[in-house]
Design a protein around this motif. Structure first.
Motif: not given
Length: 308
Positions: A70-72
């Motif tokens: 996941v890339d926040w």
């Protein structure tokens, strides 16, 4: 993380002095100088272990972050709170497995080796966590997109929070607080050797994980905690405190008759013995529960006689 702890250390010193004054004022047992000195020495030795961890994990977690699921995006106001919750989840499993796997227990046991429970006990930290690999659950954090710098800050917050819960000076707190957060009362249970309290309350900051995974136990007035480990060491020598369980593992590996015995010497529960003579937390609790049931049956059987 180091910067956060540098700010916290003066607070630790003030808190220890305040607790010592409180214990003297109430007429209770003050700090044992030899025990507290051992705890402080363990804390100083842990700085070396912590430095090794910081160097190795900064590089490893930075590499794992490149494979994040996941890339926040850019850090926002909720990045650190989210990281603290995820870090606490990882802490729960690292802590729990450190009680269930002897290899990890060998590093963690020294934190439980004091028969006293005060703020100096919080500083009795492992010297061999780096080699035991009990940090592995934290590898989840970079994989779910938490940057390394935020991981370090969240870990520092966790360590600072857990200092104040090592005291008998604070009774139970409001019910809502006890329901969500780890507290001195709940952590006293964790450090106790009473059968009902063994291997309970693994929480770091949040008590929600113990409630969710069935390892919660409230402190009971009728069963005051007794501190230490099942077989207390009888020494204040920091070297023996740090390495006694590793010595036991090597002895059991050398004398093991089967591959199962060798495997269990590393990954079985503490107290397990190949010849069946050992006592684990589970067997101690089961025997205690059997005695409780037997006592209750005898009491019920005595009721008609008492009524005559």
């Amino acid at each position: 993380m180091l910067e956060l702890l540098q700010f916290a250390i003066p607070g630790f010193v003030v808190a220890i002095l305040a607790e010592l004054a409180w214990m003297k004022w109430r007429g209770g047992v003050a700090y044992d100088l030899r025990d507290s000195t051992a705890s402080l020495t363990m804390g100083l030795g842990n700085l070396v272990d912590g430095a090794l961890l910081a160097l190795a994990l900064y590089a490893l977690f930075g590499w794992l972050y490149g494979f994040r699921l996941v890339d926040w995006g850019p850090a926002t106001w909720w990045t650190l709170p989210l990281a603290i919750v995820i870090q606490d989840f990882c802490f729960y499993w690292s802590h729990r497995l450190s009680h269930e796997w002897r290899l990890w227990w060998a590093a963690h046991v020294n934190h439980h080796s004091s028969q006293h429970y005060n703020l100096s006990t919080a500083l009795r930290q492992p010297w061999t966590g780096f080699f035991a690999l009990s940090w592995l659950p934290y590898a989840l954090m970079p994989l779910v997109g938490i940057p390394v710098e935020v991981i370090a800050t969240a870990h520092g917050v966790s360590l600072a929070y857990q200092f104040w819960i090592h005291t008998e000076a604070i009774d139970k707190l409001p019910r809502w607080f006890e329901a969500v957060f780890n507290t001195p009362s709940q952590h006293r249970v964790h450090h106790a050797t009473n059968p009902r309290y063994l291997d309970r309350n693994y929480a770091g900051t949040l008590m929600i994980w113990d409630r969710l995974f069935g390892t919660y136990q409230a402190e009971l007035a009728e069963d005051p905690p007794r501190y230490g480990i099942i077989k207390n060491l009888g020494t204040f020598n920091p070297v023996k405190i740090a390495f006694h369980e590793w010595v036991g593992i090597f002895k059991d590996l050398r004398t093991a008759r089967t591959w199962r015995g060798r495997f269990m010497a590393l990954f079985g529960p503490p107290g397990w013995r190949e010849d069946g003579t050992g006592s684990t937390s589970a067997t101690i609790r089961a025997a205690w529960q059997a005695r409780q049931v037997g006592g209750a049956i005898r009491d019920k059987g005595a009721l008609p006689q008492a009524a005559e």
